[in-house]
Enzyme design. Structure first.
Site, PDB file in Angstrom:
ATOM      1  N   GLU A  12       0.830  -1.209   0.000  1.00 41.92           N
ATOM      2  CA  GLU A  12       0.000   0.000   0.000  1.00 41.92           C
ATOM      3  C   GLU A  12       0.864   1.259   0.000  1.00 41.92           C
ATOM      4  O   GLU A  12       2.078   1.177   0.167  1.00 41.92           O
ATOM      5  CB  GLU A  12      -0.930   0.000   1.221  1.00 41.92           C
ATOM      6  N   LYS A  46       2.707   4.477   1.308  1.00 38.99           N
ATOM      7  CA  LYS A  46       3.193   4.962   2.594  1.00 38.99           C
ATOM      8  C   LYS A  46       2.965   6.478   2.597  1.00 38.99           C
ATOM      9  O   LYS A  46       3.653   7.216   1.892  1.00 38.99           O
ATOM     10  CB  LYS A  46       4.671   4.647   2.799  1.00 38.99           C
ATOM     11  N   ASP A  66       2.880  10.303   3.705  1.00 36.91           N
ATOM     12  CA  ASP A  66       3.833  11.128   4.429  1.00 36.91           C
ATOM     13  C   ASP A  66       3.053  12.108   5.281  1.00 36.91           C
ATOM     14  O   ASP A  66       2.812  13.242   4.890  1.00 36.91           O
ATOM     15  CB  ASP A  66       4.733  11.852   3.427  1.00 36.91           C
ATOM     16  N   TYR A  74      -5.177   2.609   7.816  1.00 32.63           N
ATOM     17  CA  TYR A  74      -4.366   1.488   7.340  1.00 32.63           C
ATOM     18  C   TYR A  74      -4.294   0.325   8.312  1.00 32.63           C
ATOM     19  O   TYR A  74      -3.666  -0.673   8.037  1.00 32.63           O
ATOM     20  CB  TYR A  74      -2.972   1.926   6.894  1.00 32.63           C
ATOM     21  N   LYS A  79      11.044   2.745   1.046  1.00 27.49           N
ATOM     22  CA  LYS A  79      10.983   4.184   0.772  1.00 27.49           C
ATOM     23  C   LYS A  79      11.407   4.551  -0.651  1.00 27.49           C
ATOM     24  O   LYS A  79      12.259   3.895  -1.239  1.00 27.49           O
ATOM     25  CB  LYS A  79      11.896   4.911   1.744  1.00 27.49           C
ATOM     26  N   CYS A 101      25.597  42.126 -20.806  1.00 22.01           N
ATOM     27  CA  CYS A 101      25.171  40.766 -21.153  1.00 22.01           C
ATOM     28  C   CYS A 101      26.376  39.820 -21.066  1.00 22.01           C
ATOM     29  O   CYS A 101      27.427  40.108 -21.642  1.00 22.01           O
ATOM     30  CB  CYS A 101      24.599  40.746 -22.565  1.00 22.01           C
ATOM     31  N   CYS A 152      27.259  38.587 -24.929  1.00 25.00           N
ATOM     32  CA  CYS A 152      27.808  39.422 -25.996  1.00 25.00           C
ATOM     33  C   CYS A 152      28.402  40.731 -25.472  1.00 25.00           C
ATOM     34  O   CYS A 152      28.978  41.493 -26.233  1.00 25.00           O
ATOM     35  CB  CYS A 152      26.721  39.721 -27.028  1.00 25.00           C
ATOM     36  N   CYS A 157      18.948  41.567 -22.516  1.00 28.01           N
ATOM     37  CA  CYS A 157      20.018  41.983 -23.411  1.00 28.01           C
ATOM     38  C   CYS A 157      19.326  42.487 -24.676  1.00 28.01           C
ATOM     39  O   CYS A 157      18.516  41.773 -25.265  1.00 28.01           O
ATOM     40  CB  CYS A 157      20.922  40.798 -23.742  1.00 28.01           C
ATOM     41  N   CYS A 189      22.550  38.862 -30.348  1.00 25.22           N
ATOM     42  CA  CYS A 189      23.236  38.171 -29.249  1.00 25.22           C
ATOM     43  C   CYS A 189      23.170  36.659 -29.454  1.00 25.22           C
ATOM     44  O   CYS A 189      22.090  36.119 -29.697  1.00 25.22           O
ATOM     45  CB  CYS A 189      22.586  38.545 -27.915  1.00 25.22           C
TER      46      CYS A 189
HETATM   47  S1  IVH Z   1       1.541   0.484   8.922  1.00 22.20           S
HETATM   48  C1  IVH Z   1       3.520  -1.400  12.567  1.00 22.20           C
HETATM   49  N1  IVH Z   1       0.821   1.605   6.741  1.00 22.20           N
HETATM   50  O1  IVH Z   1       4.771   5.189   8.440  1.00 22.20           O
HETATM   51  C2  IVH Z   1       3.357   0.003  12.157  1.00 22.20           C
HETATM   52  N2  IVH Z   1       2.150   2.859   8.245  1.00 22.20           N
HETATM   53  O2  IVH Z   1       7.554   4.619   9.224  1.00 22.20           O
HETATM   54  C3  IVH Z   1       2.118   0.123  11.390  1.00 22.20           C
HETATM   55  N3  IVH Z   1       2.632   5.141   7.471  1.00 22.20           N
HETATM   56  O3  IVH Z   1       4.404   5.284  11.893  1.00 22.20           O
HETATM   57  C4  IVH Z   1       2.231   1.124  10.380  1.00 22.20           C
HETATM   58  N4  IVH Z   1       1.512   5.015   5.586  1.00 22.20           N
HETATM   59  O4  IVH Z   1       2.862   6.755  10.457  1.00 22.20           O
HETATM   60  C5  IVH Z   1       1.504   1.744   7.876  1.00 22.20           C
HETATM   61  N5  IVH Z   1       0.078   2.483   4.751  1.00 22.20           N
HETATM   62  C6  IVH Z   1       0.748   2.633   5.885  1.00 22.20           C
HETATM   63  C7  IVH Z   1       1.387   3.823   6.229  1.00 22.20           C
HETATM   64  C8  IVH Z   1       2.101   3.899   7.414  1.00 22.20           C
HETATM   65  C9  IVH Z   1       2.243   5.779   6.364  1.00 22.20           C
HETATM   66  C10 IVH Z   1       3.488   5.725   8.505  1.00 22.20           C
HETATM   67  C11 IVH Z   1       3.036   5.498   9.910  1.00 22.20           C
HETATM   68  C12 IVH Z   1       4.189   4.825  10.607  1.00 22.20           C
HETATM   69  C13 IVH Z   1       5.326   5.180   9.717  1.00 22.20           C
HETATM   70  C14 IVH Z   1       6.414   4.160   9.803  1.00 22.20           C
END
Ligand code: IVH
Length: 701
Positions: free
Chosen positions: A120, A122, A124, A253, A340, A434, A437, A452, A457
């Site tokens: 899935e 991740k 931010d 999640y 990552k 410039c 030139c 210029c 030029c």
């Molecule tokens: S699962 C066992 N799923 O990433 C920990 N974390 O670096 C369960 N995060 O602290 C986390 N998207 O804040 C999970 N799809 C995702 C996520 C996710 C972002 C963050 C979360 C966690 C950090 C870990």
């Protein structure tokens, strides 16, 4: 770096890191991203490790964490909120996969079914926990240190994607049946009568981020350095009305409460059924490493175009009993990982600022950076747009800066770390001439744009780059009109010699530019560095000099000496006077003046120095005139009337033909002059075509 300089740099880094620790942990308003913070931290650690005598007790490398903000009520999590261990490369992922597979077997599970991964986004953002009692939202908390977080319930109530009440009974049954999870209905309903805990990430989208930052700027308030910091800052506001005003989004999640789900996928379905955004249409089950890599690559490609920031993918063993059994390592579970993406921000130093002339004559400042890798691409320069931007950033040459590719594709300087200055930084001078030139520059009405005014030029000459890369000149394939225009607009190329400084990363960041085509273009550019002298002179685009006259100039220069590189060529060309050029066959006064002026101008000297540095090698054998005689085998016998035999042989070679020594069946033509000798007899015997001088001249015409 000299010892004294290292010491200074270490002191500056320590100060800077401590300041960002304070912003992050105490004021809860970080100004730079985690990635940039990590860059500073890594640089400090590296310098300290190389110079242990400079490591001090008070260095941030000797301590982690910071002081917590004491404004929110503390909440103890019922189940520890873990984090995830990170990895950054496919090789690391392969190793992790092997370890996990081994552990699965060691723990008594078979690999079939038990080794599936749930993949899935991740996000931010900021991890939070939500508790629902009797289906009603009762407590929301930050992760804190994992054991104890902060009660931010009131703020979370303002987030639209966090339901205050979970979906009602009837809907749940229908929804579960839709996903073939009818067996869980009873558990879910029971959960709805008790307690349910859900975890996920609070994020803010990129558009909202830009909008809020604009408002902050207008109000003279500090700018948030990225969407994650803004989300974190918004959720930990003491006044919920501020949180309400910011469009935060919750992505679920994890379903912590056991409602009978057997897999992570089922947890995600239940999250959706209960009323949360859980991204089930994007997330994917992967059976093997290659599938995971496919998902990773696909999401990374989409990353810039998504409305929100993600910094990787999360990969976890799908079956919950296996996931749990594998236990913990370090700060996270053994059976889950954050895979990552390369960071989109980094710290670099501005080594120079140059003003480049664009197609419209506008001078644009470009910052030349110490090379860094951002988002997988090497970044060496960044456009500063105009002098106002320099003023806004407060930039000086020598400054340590944060560079980002976030949101926008072209790298830009986000901010200057002014406290990293050591005193020898230089102001950026606004040019009054410039740089191409030497003509005087003019300012537009707003005083922001510098132009210029010289229509001749070389920097303005739009067609010049096209000419330079064309087949008859440097023959760089793949650099069409549009790409060249873009390269110029983004200040990656203004002067033809800049083409040879381009790197894959520079091209990759241009819109719709894939890795493969970037690679191909760089290969073609490198190939073009060995160039025939005629083509080289033609490529220079000297006014009034076409292909033939370029060849005549080349022949004249070669009489003066061997030419291997641009520097030598220019040296020899500067030995010739205007009259010398005038004496060349078919050269008139205008052409002679034009060539003489070209070779003797200061701009040409600079250009040739750069071309020389770029490693251009000039080949002096004559270029092919055409391919008319491609691979045809010729042999000459006897003397020709109109030219020496060597000249005729050269003419064949220049048209792609091959010169042979003996008559064989595979010979295509025997060309005979007077007194041909025995070769003619042999050719006739073998049925080889024989040409006399007239026929030969007709053939090559
Ligand atoms: S699962 C066992 N799923 O990433 C920990 N974390 O670096 C369960 N995060 O602290 C986390 N998207 O804040 C999970 N799809 C995702 C996520 C996710 C972002 C963050 C979360 C966690 C950090 C870990």
């Amino acid at each position: 770096m000299a010892k004294e300089e290292i010491k200074k740099r270490i002191e500056k880094l320590k100060e800077e890191i401590n300041y960002h620790n304070y912003l992050y942990h105490v004021l809860d308003n970080p100004m730079i991203s985690d990635e940039s913070y990590d860059d500073l931290f890594k640089e400090l650690r590296k310098l300290e490790n190389a110079n242990p005598q400079l490591k001090t007790e008070d260095s941030p490398t000797q301590k982690t964490g910071g002081d917590a903000l004491n404004e929110f009520k503390k909440v103890k999590h019922q189940k520890k909120m873990l984090s995830l261990n990170d990895l950054k490369t496919k090789d690391e992922f392969k190793d992790w996969d092997e370890r996990v597979k081994k552990l699965i077997i060691e723990n008594g599970f078979s690999l079939s079914n038990n080794s599936e991964y749930y993949c899935e986004y991740k996000f931010d953002g900021l991890a939070i926990s939500l508790i629902y009692e009797k289906g009603v939202f009762s407590l929301g908390a930050t992760r804190g240190d994992g054991e104890v977080g902060e009660d931010i319930t009131d703020n979370l109530k303002t987030v639209r994607t966090i339901p205050l009440k979970l979906f009602a009974e009837r809907r749940i049954k229908d929804a579960l049946n839709k996903y073939d999870l009818g067996r869980l209905a009873e558990n879910v309903l029971q959960g709805l009568n008790n307690k349910i805990e859900i975890r996920g990430e609070i994020i803010i989208d990129k558009k909202e981020f830009k909008k809020i930052n604009k408002d902050q700027e207008k109000k003279g308030l500090p700018i948030y350095s990225n969407p994650r910091n803004l989300a974190a800052g918004s959720i930990r506001q003491l006044d919920s009305n501020i949180t309400r005003g910011r469009k935060l989004i919750f992505n679920g999640y994890d379903l912590v409460t056991d409602l009978g789900q057997k897999t992570h996928k089922e947890s995600h379905i239940l999250l959706e059924v209960l009323g949360f955004k859980a991204n089930n249409n994007i997330n994917k089950i992967c059976d093997n490493v290659q599938d995971v890599f496919g998902f990773y690559d696909e999401i990374m490609q989409k990353r810039d175009k998504l409305e929100f920031e993600i910094d990787g993918i999360v990969v976890q063993i799908n079956r919950i009993n296996v996931f749990e059994k594998l236990g913990l390592i370090g700060k996270g579970p053994r059976a889950g990982i954050a895979f990552k993406f390369p960071p989109i921000e980094g710290v670099s130093k501005v080594v120079d600022v140059k003003w480049q002339v664009g197609r419209t004559g506008v001078l644009t400042p470009v910052a030349f950076l110490e090379p860094i890798r951002i988002g997988g691409a090497r970044v060496t320069r960044s456009t500063l747009h105009n002098k106002e931007e320099i003023k806004r950033l407060g930039l000086k040459i020598g400054d340590t800066v944060i560079v980002t590719r976030s949101g926008d594709v072209i790298p830009k300087i986000l901010k200057v770390l002014t406290s990293m200055r050591i005193g020898d930084e230089k102001d950026i001078e606004i040019p009054n001439k410039c740089p191409m030139c030497g003509s005087k520059v003019v300012f537009d009405k707003s005083g922001i744009l510098i132009r210029c005014d010289n229509l001749q030029c070389p920097g303005r000459n739009e067609g010049y780059l096209n000419h330079f890369v064309s087949r008859q000149a440097f023959n760089i394939k793949g650099l069409g009109d549009k790409i060249l225009k873009k390269l110029v607009d983004e200040c990656l190329v203004t002067d033809v010699s800049d083409l040879f400084d381009l790197e894959e990363g520079d091209l990759k960041v241009l819109d719709r530019f894939g890795e493969k085509s970037s690679q191909n273009i760089i290969t073609n550019i490198n190939k073009s560095k060995n160039i025939n002298i005629n083509k080289f002179i033609f490529a220079l685009g000297i006014p009034n000099i076409g292909k033939e006259s370029a060849e005549i100039i080349a022949n004249r220069l070669l009489k003066l000496g061997k030419i291997k590189n641009p520097a030598k060529l220019l040296k020899l060309a500067r030995e010739l006077s205007e009259e010398d050029f005038d004496d060349l066959p078919d050269f008139g006064e205008t052409m002679a003046k034009s060539v003489f002026e070209y070779f003797n101008s200061e701009h040409t000297k600079k250009l040739f120095d750069k071309l020389n540095k770029a490693g251009i090698l000039i080949e002096s054998q004559k270029a092919l005139v055409n391919q008319k005689l491609k691979d045809l085998k010729f042999l000459f016998s006897g003397e020709l009337d109109s030219m020496p035999r060597t000249k005729a042989q050269e003419m064949v070679k220049q048209r792609g033909g091959v010169i042979k020594e003996t008559v064989t069946k595979t010979l295509d033509y025997l060309v005979v002059g007077s007194k041909p000798g025995s070769k003619l007899e042999k050719a006739k015997k073998l049925g080889v075509k024989v040409l006399d001088e007239k026929e030969f001249l007709k053939l090559i015409k």
